[in-house]
Design a protein around this motif. Sequence first.
Motif, PDB file in Angstrom:
ATOM      1  N   LEU A   1       0.828  -1.212   0.000  1.00  0.00           N
ATOM      2  CA  LEU A   1       0.000   0.000   0.000  1.00  0.00           C
ATOM      3  C   LEU A   1       0.863   1.264   0.000  1.00  0.00           C
ATOM      4  N   ALA A   2       1.986   1.217   0.716  1.00  0.00           N
ATOM      5  CA  ALA A   2       2.904   2.360   0.742  1.00  0.00           C
ATOM      6  C   ALA A   2       3.505   2.605  -0.641  1.00  0.00           C
ATOM      7  N   ILE A   3       3.894   1.533  -1.317  1.00  0.00           N
ATOM      8  CA  ILE A   3       4.434   1.668  -2.680  1.00  0.00           C
ATOM      9  C   ILE A   3       3.403   2.288  -3.601  1.00  0.00           C
ATOM     10  N   ARG A   4       2.175   1.803  -3.538  1.00  0.00           N
ATOM     11  CA  ARG A   4       1.121   2.333  -4.408  1.00  0.00           C
ATOM     12  C   ARG A   4       0.848   3.808  -4.126  1.00  0.00           C
TER      13      ARG A   4
ATOM     14  N   LYS B   1       1.550   7.074  -6.844  1.00  0.00           N
ATOM     15  CA  LYS B   1       0.555   8.058  -7.281  1.00  0.00           C
ATOM     16  C   LYS B   1       1.041   9.498  -7.144  1.00  0.00           C
ATOM     17  N   LYS B   2       2.046   9.722  -6.285  1.00  0.00           N
ATOM     18  CA  LYS B   2       2.536  11.077  -6.031  1.00  0.00           C
ATOM     19  C   LYS B   2       3.816  11.400  -6.798  1.00  0.00           C
TER      20      LYS B   2
ATOM     21  N   TRP C   1       1.875   0.215 -14.515  1.00  0.00           N
ATOM     22  CA  TRP C   1       1.046   1.351 -14.104  1.00  0.00           C
ATOM     23  C   TRP C   1       0.060   0.978 -13.001  1.00  0.00           C
ATOM     24  N   ASP C   2       0.006  -0.319 -12.655  1.00  0.00           N
ATOM     25  CA  ASP C   2      -0.946  -0.796 -11.636  1.00  0.00           C
ATOM     26  C   ASP C   2      -0.244  -1.793 -10.714  1.00  0.00           C
ATOM     27  N   PRO C   3       0.608  -1.254  -9.784  1.00  0.00           N
ATOM     28  CA  PRO C   3       1.404  -2.152  -8.922  1.00  0.00           C
ATOM     29  C   PRO C   3       0.627  -2.772  -7.788  1.00  0.00           C
TER      30      PRO C   3
END
Length: 351
Positions: free
Chosen positions: A184-187, A191-192, A349-351
């Motif tokens: 979740l942290a990677i995702r 995004k930022k 694009w969708d990790p």
Amino acid sequence: MFPDLANHCQSAKPIMASEFHERQRRLASALLHLNASAYIAEPGASAQYFGNISTASWKLSERPLLLIITPRLVNESQVEAKVSILTPRFEATRAKTLPIPFEGVEYIEWREEESPYEIAASALSIAGTVYLDDAARLFVFNGFQKSLPHAEVAPSPAKIKEIRQRKSVAEIELLKCANEATLLAIRAVHKKMNLGMKESEVSKMLSIALQAAGLDNGGCLTLFGENAALPHGSGSDRALGKSDFALFDCVGHLHGYFSDVTRTVALPETRIPAENRAIWGIGLEGHEEPYLRGGSLDVIQTGHTCSNEPGIYIEGEVGVRLEDCFYIDGNGQSIFLTEGVGGQALSPWDP
């Protein structure tokens, strides 16, 4: 900065004392079965597993503090563990504050002018085979060999290692939460991100995100573009270019249990060359036995956890690695530790 990650693991609980007691009992039973008189470990992963003594709670030094577990036969069918701590005398007060989950720990103190190994052997009447944890330092191993000339001092055999290898339900739950939080942290950081950001900038963001998700000592190896072609390189603080993949190899701790997740990502505006895009889509170690490797004779069993991290590395051009840890459930099936938050990456694009 990452409010959506707040306290993802807030309900996760440390391993309970009752589980430590069962580990100690199983170790004592294994020692008796092996006709061994003691198991000895320095602060580290094994001492943490059996006695809740990590290198965070007790730093290694030239003066050894040791966890010693010996078996005691209560009757023909019942074995109990005896837990002792060998400590420098001037550190005894601090040693007695360690949160060891055992009632009636025996503290064996040694003076500066004494041999700690002779003191331990005498106090515990150690005579038969003594097993030392594989991570014990050489001078500790040599010290016991010298002090126990008529006993066998040996590294831990497979029967003892197996106790730690096969994870309990409580351990699996901690590993799940740690790996979910890491993904979740990677995702969230993905995004930022923007083109032109440097490896060091994104690495700092990832550390902040891991902490926000409730993990301790979190961090990520962060490599952009051709830097990722060196699997565990240090990077060059490269700026993210329009044709670059970004590789994140991240770890964090939750109540002593590690996460390990790797993703290779791209931004929406990135234009990845077709030959590099073709490399992606392939991937799934905490790094402890058993290992997934060709030629291994290890048998994967219920409760084992492994990491599968295939990668393709073309030096000077591109590197891609995807890593997901998994465990073997009661039905013998492999389940991703990140399954609860979607599991494997679907695309760059969708990790």
